[in-house]
Design an enzyme around this catalytic site. Structure first.
Site, mmCIF file in Angstrom:
data_model
loop_
_atom_site.group_PDB
_atom_site.id
_atom_site.type_symbol
_atom_site.label_atom_id
_atom_site.label_comp_id
_atom_site.label_asym_id
_atom_site.label_seq_id
_atom_site.Cartn_x
_atom_site.Cartn_y
_atom_site.Cartn_z
ATOM 1 N N CYS A 20 -3.527 7.465 -4.667
ATOM 2 C CA CYS A 20 -2.146 7.623 -4.196
ATOM 3 C C CYS A 20 -1.268 8.335 -5.224
ATOM 4 O O CYS A 20 -0.329 9.043 -4.849
ATOM 5 C CB CYS A 20 -1.545 6.274 -3.819
ATOM 6 S SG CYS A 20 -1.624 5.029 -5.110
ATOM 7 N N HIS A 126 0.594 1.167 -5.849
ATOM 8 C CA HIS A 126 0.807 2.224 -4.853
ATOM 9 C C HIS A 126 1.988 3.116 -5.223
ATOM 10 O O HIS A 126 3.054 2.633 -5.618
ATOM 11 C CB HIS A 126 1.036 1.621 -3.467
ATOM 12 C CG HIS A 126 1.023 2.650 -2.375
ATOM 13 N ND1 HIS A 126 -0.066 3.459 -2.135
ATOM 14 C CD2 HIS A 126 1.974 3.023 -1.473
ATOM 15 C CE1 HIS A 126 0.205 4.272 -1.126
ATOM 16 N NE2 HIS A 126 1.432 4.033 -0.719
ATOM 17 N N ASP A 141 4.424 9.140 2.336
ATOM 18 C CA ASP A 141 3.504 8.063 1.968
ATOM 19 C C ASP A 141 2.099 8.411 2.471
ATOM 20 O O ASP A 141 1.909 8.696 3.653
ATOM 21 C CB ASP A 141 3.978 6.747 2.593
ATOM 22 C CG ASP A 141 3.262 5.531 2.032
ATOM 23 O OD1 ASP A 141 2.130 5.674 1.528
ATOM 24 O OD2 ASP A 141 3.835 4.427 2.091
#
Length: 280
Positions: A20, A126, A141
C-alpha cells in the site's frame, strides 16, 4: 485554471500484498514511478544512515557498536510496511515535501483543505492517498477497485472523520509531475496499476457497489431470518413454558380435587362403620 494532466486520465493501483505504501506514493505522483524494490532501497539507505549516527553516538556514550548493529530496520517491516520517512524520501526525488497536517505550518490546510493538492493518510499498516486531479478530488485508496470521487464539501468531512478515527494525515506540497507517458507506464505498473477515465472509475465503483449491496442484502436476509428464528424459538419456549405452567396448575388442581374426593370417601366410609357398630 489547472492544466489537464495525463489526458484527463486517473492513475490507480489496486492493493497487491502489503504494497500500500508503493500504491500511495505512485497515486500521489499519478503514475507508476516507484516499485517495491525502489522503496526498499530507500529504506536500506535510511537504515544505513541511522546506524552510522548510532555508531557515532555509541563512541561518545561508551556503548558497544554491536548493540546497534543488531537493531532491526525502523523503515521497513518484515511484512513490507514502510515508514513515513521512506515515503518522504521517495517524494523528495520529485521535489515534493511531506508535512503533518497537525503542525503549525499546515494551519491554512486545516482551515481549507481544498487549497492543497494531495494528502497521505496512515493508520497501523495501511497507507493511501487523497489527490486532486484536474481540479477534482479523489480517494485513491488501493483497497478500492477504482478511485472514489470526493466533492469539495465531502473532502473536509472525510478528513475530519479520518482524524477522529485516529489516522495520521500528511500534506504533500510542491510541483507535481504533470505527465506520465502511458506507453512506458504499462511496463512499470507491475500489473496492479491502471489508467481510468473519471467515467470508467465511476462505472467500476457502481458495479462493485452493486455487487457488494447484493452480497450485503443476502447476508442481511440471512441475519434477519436467523433473528426471526431466534425470536420464534423464544416465543415457542415462552408458550411452552406457559403451557407447562397451565398443565402444572391443572395437575395440581386435579390432584387437590382427587385428594378432597378421597377424604370425602374416607369420611363416608368411617361414618358408615360407626353406624354399623351402633346397630350391633
Amino acid at each position: 485554471m489547472e492544466r489537464t494532466s495525463n489526458g484527463g486520465m486517473l492513475y490507480h493501483e489496486v492493493q497487491e500484498s502489503n504494497l500500500c505504501a508503493v500504491h500511495c506514493v505512485n497515486t500521489v505522483l499519478q503514475g507508476p514511478f516507484f516499485s517495491e524494490f525502489d522503496l526498499a532501497a530507500v529504506a536500506a539507505d535510511l537504515d544505513g544512515k541511522e546506524r552510522q549516527v548510532m555508531l557515532e553516538g555509541a563512541a561518545v556514550g561508551g556503548f558497544a557498536p554491536g548493540d546497534f548493529l543488531a537493531e532491526e530496520s525502523h523503515n521497513v517491516s518484515l511484512g513490507g510496511d514502510f515508514s513515513i520517512q521512506v515515503l518522504q524520501k521517495a517524494l523528495e526525488v520529485w521535489d515534493l515535501q511531506v508535512i503533518p497536517l497537525n503542525c503549525p505550518d499546515a494551519e491554512p490546510a486545516q482551515i481549507d483543505p481544498e487549497l492543497e493538492s494531495a494528502f497521505i493518510c496512515h493508520l497501523h499498516d495501511h497507507w493511501f492517498c487523497i489527490r486532486k486531479v484536474n481540479g477534482e478530488w479523489y480517494n485513491f485508496d488501493s483497497l478500492l477497485a477504482a478511485p472514489q470521487h470526493l466533492s469539495k464539501f465531502y473532502l473536509s468531512a472525510f478528513l475530519d472523520s479520518l482524524k477522529g478515527a485516529g489516522w495520521s494525515i500528511f500534506i504533500v506540497k510542491g510541483n507535481f509531475p504533470q505527465e506520465c507517458p502511458m506507453s512506458s507506464s504499462s511496463e512499470a505498473s507491475n500489473s496492479f496499476g491502471q489508467w481510468l477515465s473519471p467515467e470508467d472509475a465511476e462505472r467500476i465503483r457502481k458495479n462493485t457497489s452493486s455487487g457488494s449491496s447484493a452480497r450485503n442484502k443476502r447476508s442481511n436476509d440471512n441475519v434477519n431470518q436467523q433473528r426471526r428464528n431466534q425470536a420464534l424459538s423464544r416465543e415457542e419456549v415462552q408458550a411452552f413454558s406457559e403451557m407447562e405452567d397451565d398443565d402444572l396448575k391443572a395437575a395440581i388442581a386435579a390432584s387437590l380435587l382427587d385428594a378432597s374426593a378421597a377424604e370425602a370417601n374416607l369420611g363416608a366410609v368411617g361414618t358408615s362403620e360407626k353406624e354399623t357398630e351402633k346397630q350391633k
